[in-house]
Design an enzyme around this catalytic site. Structure first.
Site, PDB file in Angstrom:
ATOM      1  N   SER A 124      43.748  42.308  53.255  1.00  0.00           N
ATOM      2  CA  SER A 124      42.386  41.905  53.160  1.00  0.00           C
ATOM      3  C   SER A 124      42.068  40.471  53.757  1.00  0.00           C
ATOM      4  O   SER A 124      43.184  39.795  53.465  1.00  0.00           O
ATOM      5  CB  SER A 124      41.890  41.739  51.469  1.00  0.00           C
ATOM      6  N   TYR A 181      43.615  39.155  42.951  1.00  0.00           N
ATOM      7  CA  TYR A 181      43.459  40.257  44.039  1.00  0.00           C
ATOM      8  C   TYR A 181      44.004  39.450  45.321  1.00  0.00           C
ATOM      9  O   TYR A 181      44.419  39.843  46.191  1.00  0.00           O
ATOM     10  CB  TYR A 181      42.104  40.547  44.123  1.00  0.00           C
TER      11      TYR A 181
END
Length: 253
Positions: A136, A149
């Site tokens: 990401s 995350y």
């Protein structure tokens, strides 16, 4: 990689980016097996003509069953993509956040490692193949609202780099897909007007794969500001901007 003739297993592709890429690989001519936890969604996807398999990347027995099912039906499997992931806000001032941290690391990082470990011996034995991990932009430019995350995706990046080095000479290639924010639902598009439209993102990804068969990193234009923030000297400013979103956490002003 030649996207027109691969046999691809995508773990975590029952919705969003994973499902869209499954459809794109299939449209290009590849055989695609879709894996996921929700059997109701797998049934719907199976009705589109995809092979499907149930898999929970936090459960080793589930992964082993999925691997055996996939390889029994598709012994020519040559591409693995690890899409499974969770993205949950957490307030680090609240000790209860640790439950979120555990889930994020178990699913996003350890889940990726488990799936790779399950299929790597098969790919090495073939002497050729591709592993595509999914990280990401947040792994390179943290979004403070989702610290675990970000940590999990940074971990997958580092793991991908090490995996590529260790598999050098085996014929198995490692590519890392680095998405920015992508709106996979109309609601997400409303919440984040800067998020990329899903179809446009998928088109750019497939175009990049056609241009560069197996890049170390698959970087759409929308993620470059994240990926190269430190190099470009914009990191501190951008993290400060993104920290304003901390006000969305309960109890913060």
């Amino acid at each position: 990689m030649n996207i027109t003739n691969r046999t691809v297993f995508i773990a975590g592709a029952t919705s969003g980016i994973g499902l869209e890429l499954a459809r794109r690989f299939a449209a290009a001519g590849s055989t695609v097996i879709v894996g996921g936890r929700r059997t109701d969604l797998l049934d719907q996807i199976g009705a589109e003509g995809f092979a499907t398999v149930a898999i929970d990347v936090t459960d080793q027995a589930s992964i082993d069953r999925a691997r055996d099912t996939v390889l029994d039906a598709h012994p020519d499997l040559d591409t693995i993509m690890t899409m499974s992931g969770v993205m949950i806000p957490e307030d680090l001032r609240d000790p209860a956040h640790f439950t979120v941290a555990e889930k994020s690391i178990d699913t996003n990082l350890l889940g990726t490692i488990r799936v790779i470990d399950a299929f790597t011996p098969h790919l090495i034995a073939r002497g050729a193949g591709t592993i595509i991990t999914v990280t990401s932009g947040i792994g390179f430019l943290p979004f403070p609202v989702m610290p675990s995350y970000a940590a999990s995706k940074a971990g997958v990046h580092a793991y991908s780099e090490a995996l590529r080095a260790q598999l050098d000479g085996t014929g198995v290639e490692v590519a890392e897909l680095v998405p920015p924010a992508v709106a996979t639902t109309p609601e997400q598009a409303q919440l984040n007007p800067h998020a990329l439209e899903l179809a446009g993102f998928a088109t750019e990804v497939m175009d990049l794969l056609r241009t560069d068969p197996t890049p170390h990193e698959i970087l759409v234009k929308g993620v470059l500001m994240h990926r190269w923030a430190e190099r470009d000297g914009t990191y501190d400013e951008l993290v400060a901007q993104r920290s304003r979103a901390l006000a969305m956490l309960s109890g913060r002003q």
